[in-house]
Design a protein around this motif. Structure first.
Motif, mmCIF file in Angstrom:
data_model
loop_
_atom_site.group_PDB
_atom_site.id
_atom_site.type_symbol
_atom_site.label_atom_id
_atom_site.label_comp_id
_atom_site.label_asym_id
_atom_site.label_seq_id
_atom_site.Cartn_x
_atom_site.Cartn_y
_atom_site.Cartn_z
ATOM 1 N N ASP A 1 16.687 18.252 0.851
ATOM 2 C CA ASP A 1 16.243 19.505 0.253
ATOM 3 C C ASP A 1 14.919 19.376 -0.486
ATOM 4 O OD1 ASP A 1 18.524 20.756 1.183
ATOM 5 O OD2 ASP A 1 19.661 20.365 -0.664
ATOM 6 N N ALA A 2 14.303 18.190 -0.474
ATOM 7 C CA ALA A 2 13.034 17.995 -1.187
ATOM 8 C C ALA A 2 11.880 18.724 -0.509
ATOM 9 C CB ALA A 2 12.721 16.500 -1.298
ATOM 10 N N VAL A 3 12.055 19.051 0.765
ATOM 11 C CA VAL A 3 11.050 19.794 1.522
ATOM 12 C C VAL A 3 11.721 21.041 2.088
ATOM 13 C CG1 VAL A 3 9.493 19.768 3.502
ATOM 14 C CG2 VAL A 3 9.723 17.726 2.079
ATOM 15 N N ALA A 4 11.045 22.171 2.022
ATOM 16 C CA ALA A 4 11.634 23.436 2.446
ATOM 17 C C ALA A 4 11.786 23.522 3.963
ATOM 18 C CB ALA A 4 10.780 24.598 1.960
ATOM 19 N N GLU A 5 12.855 24.167 4.410
ATOM 20 C CA GLU A 5 12.930 24.622 5.800
ATOM 21 C C GLU A 5 12.229 25.971 5.833
ATOM 22 O OE1 GLU A 5 16.105 26.176 9.161
ATOM 23 O OE2 GLU A 5 16.747 24.623 7.747
ATOM 24 N N THR A 6 11.033 25.988 6.376
ATOM 25 C CA THR A 6 10.212 27.199 6.307
ATOM 26 C C THR A 6 10.681 28.248 7.307
ATOM 27 O OG1 THR A 6 8.620 26.181 7.823
ATOM 28 C CG2 THR A 6 8.175 25.998 5.458
ATOM 29 N N PRO A 7 10.440 29.517 7.000
ATOM 30 C CA PRO A 7 10.882 30.581 7.914
ATOM 31 C C PRO A 7 10.043 30.627 9.182
ATOM 32 C CG PRO A 7 9.622 31.501 6.078
ATOM 33 C CD PRO A 7 9.830 30.048 5.769
ATOM 34 N N VAL B 1 10.092 7.710 0.580
ATOM 35 C CA VAL B 1 11.495 7.380 0.289
ATOM 36 C C VAL B 1 11.914 6.075 0.941
ATOM 37 C CG1 VAL B 1 12.188 9.777 -0.053
ATOM 38 C CG2 VAL B 1 12.391 8.762 2.222
ATOM 39 N N HIS B 2 11.141 5.599 1.905
ATOM 40 C CA HIS B 2 11.469 4.334 2.563
ATOM 41 C C HIS B 2 10.833 3.123 1.870
ATOM 42 C CE1 HIS B 2 12.888 6.901 5.891
ATOM 43 N NE2 HIS B 2 13.567 5.836 6.278
ATOM 44 N N VAL C 1 1.339 13.801 -0.856
ATOM 45 C CA VAL C 1 1.607 12.480 -1.425
ATOM 46 C C VAL C 1 1.706 12.573 -2.945
ATOM 47 C CG1 VAL C 1 0.673 10.157 -1.772
ATOM 48 C CG2 VAL C 1 0.552 11.224 0.490
ATOM 49 N N ALA C 2 0.762 13.274 -3.571
ATOM 50 C CA ALA C 2 0.764 13.376 -5.034
ATOM 51 C C ALA C 2 2.054 14.014 -5.548
ATOM 52 C CB ALA C 2 -0.445 14.187 -5.492
ATOM 53 N N LEU D 1 7.574 13.209 -7.903
ATOM 54 C CA LEU D 1 9.026 13.415 -7.915
ATOM 55 C C LEU D 1 9.788 12.093 -7.874
ATOM 56 C CD1 LEU D 1 9.513 16.445 -5.467
ATOM 57 C CD2 LEU D 1 9.411 16.469 -7.973
ATOM 58 N N LEU D 2 9.225 11.096 -7.195
ATOM 59 C CA LEU D 2 9.885 9.793 -7.039
ATOM 60 C C LEU D 2 9.413 8.775 -8.074
ATOM 61 C CD1 LEU D 2 9.662 9.690 -3.134
ATOM 62 C CD2 LEU D 2 11.766 9.984 -4.485
#
Length: 405
Positions: A22-28, A66-67, A89-90, A95-96
């Motif tokens: 959920d960190a990235v949106a599923e865009t319409p 995340v990897h 990236v920023a 967030l991480l």
């Protein structure tokens, strides 16, 4: 590629979708009825410009970050970008809790520079183009031990961008083609892997801006890119990735070139018709459909709107130029007698034709204008080109000499 294991697979893209979560949106994705009528095709727009940072680049950046191991994260990351990769990236490094340094070309759009800094990254402005910024990013990575986050030429980046393709094939059925902007090739490579694995009959078509047909050149289908100033700086890449060009060679059906003017026109159309803001690179796919209608006529076509991070000053300029091209804003040079009441007469004639004066300048010192005469420079809002021509004819009928700028 076909003789060996592919560098990115559908499984990799599915893993990326899970890692991104959920960190990235599923865009319409929705049908564009008015644009469909203009293009003569059934168009479905994928709004990647609605990501939090304004472009698809978040997908690959998040999957790459995340990897990273905890020890690698502690040393920080560095990236080179004209803007969208920088912001992706920023934002996700923040967030991480990963320190991030972003190197951007010296003339990167102000909006992208400001937004990148806003997300907490240290921004370095270096060089005239992406290649110079990348060289500085590589130097910083070597000197500090930070990890370089590739903009496009990496399996994790490609897999992350490919999640766009997974969403497209589930959101709209029975597409005949998908059109994707192409710079370094990460987005189209990822989408091609996902789409062709799900439905090999869907054509994947890339759009490159004139002057930067780097992918076409890499595939031996175009001369060396000439470069130059472009409104589509996000895809202004003369040397695409090695990994991405291999995937494109294997899976992408066609690559087309779009003009600067068509991209400008498309930005204006998207705002006026779809009420959505696109940057130059983000508009390239839709521009390709409008510039090469014969490829898409009567087809069901998905179009990736890859980004919306356009500088406000640039957007203003694009819209004003679009209004001028359509005749909805015209600038008239009107030579008049230099006597009281003439300006009022001109204004009344324009008003009687339902034109709206935006600004006016009264000049007596213009070269070539006779003594006892003056030059009026008048900007007028009109309905369209025929309406502008009607106003000019009305002025000329009253004896005024009019030139349209």
């Amino acid at each position: 590629m076909s003789a060996m294991a592919p560098p990115v697979t559908l499984a990799d893209i599915r893993d990326a979708a899970a890692a991104i979560g959920d960190a990235v949106a599923e865009t319409p994705m929705s049908q564009a009825r008015t644009l469909s009528a203009i293009a003569g095709a059934e168009l479905f727009l994928k709004f990647e410009n609605l990501q939090f940072t304004g472009s698809f680049k978040e997908r690959g950046a998040r999957n790459f970050l995340v990897h990273l191991s905890p020890a690698t994260r502690a040393r920080g990351v560095v990236a080179a970008s004209a803007g969208n990769h920088a912001q992706g990236v920023a934002y996700h490094a923040h967030l991480l809790d990963i320190p991030a340094t972003i190197v951007m070309p010296a003339h990167a759009p102000f909006t992208k520079v400001a937004n990148t800094a806003h997300h907490g990254a240290h921004v370095v402005l270096e060089g005239e183009d992406y290649a110079a910024a990348l060289a500085e990013a590589q130097r910083i990575a070597h000197a500090t031990g930070a990890t370089l986050v590739p903009a496009f030429d990496d399996p994790l980046i490609v897999a992350g961008q490919g999640t766009t393709g997974l969403e497209i094939v589930t959101q709209v059925e029975d597409l005949d083609a998908i059109v994707v902007p192409v710079g370094g090739g990460g987005l189209i490579a990822g989408i091609a892997v996902a789409v062709k694995a799900e439905n090999p009959d869907i054509r994947v078509i890339g759009a490159q801006v004139e002057g930067y047909a780097g992918m076409l050149h890499a595939l031996g289908q175009a001369p060396v890119p000439t470069g130059g100033v472009t409104i589509a700086e996000g895809i202004a890449v003369t040397e695409p990735g090695v990994l991405t060009r291999g995937i494109v060679r294997e899976l992408v059906d066609d690559l087309v070139i779009v003009s600067e003017q068509r991209i400008e026109e498309t930005i204006a159309l998207a705002l006026e018709i779809e009420k959505t803001v696109l940057e130059g690179a983000g508009a390239a796919g839709l521009a390709a459909v409008l510039e090469h209608p014969e490829l898409f006529r009567a087809k069901r076509v998905g179009v990736v709107l890859s980004g919306g991070n356009i500088d406000a000053r640039m957007l203003t300029s694009v819209l004003l130029r679009a209004l001028a091209r359509s005749g909805r804003v015209v600038r008239l040079h009107i030579e008049v007698p230099d006597r009281p009441g003439v300006l009022a007469t001109v204004a009344q004639l324009i008003a009687s034709a339902r034109g709206n004066i935006v600004d006016v300048e009264h000049r007596r010192d213009q070269p070539g204008v006779a003594v006892k005469r003056a030059l009026l420079e008048v900007s007028i809002e009109t309905r369209d080109q025929p309406h502008a021509e009607e106003i000019v004819k009305r002025l000329e009928a009253e004896g005024f000499r009019v030139e349209v700028e």
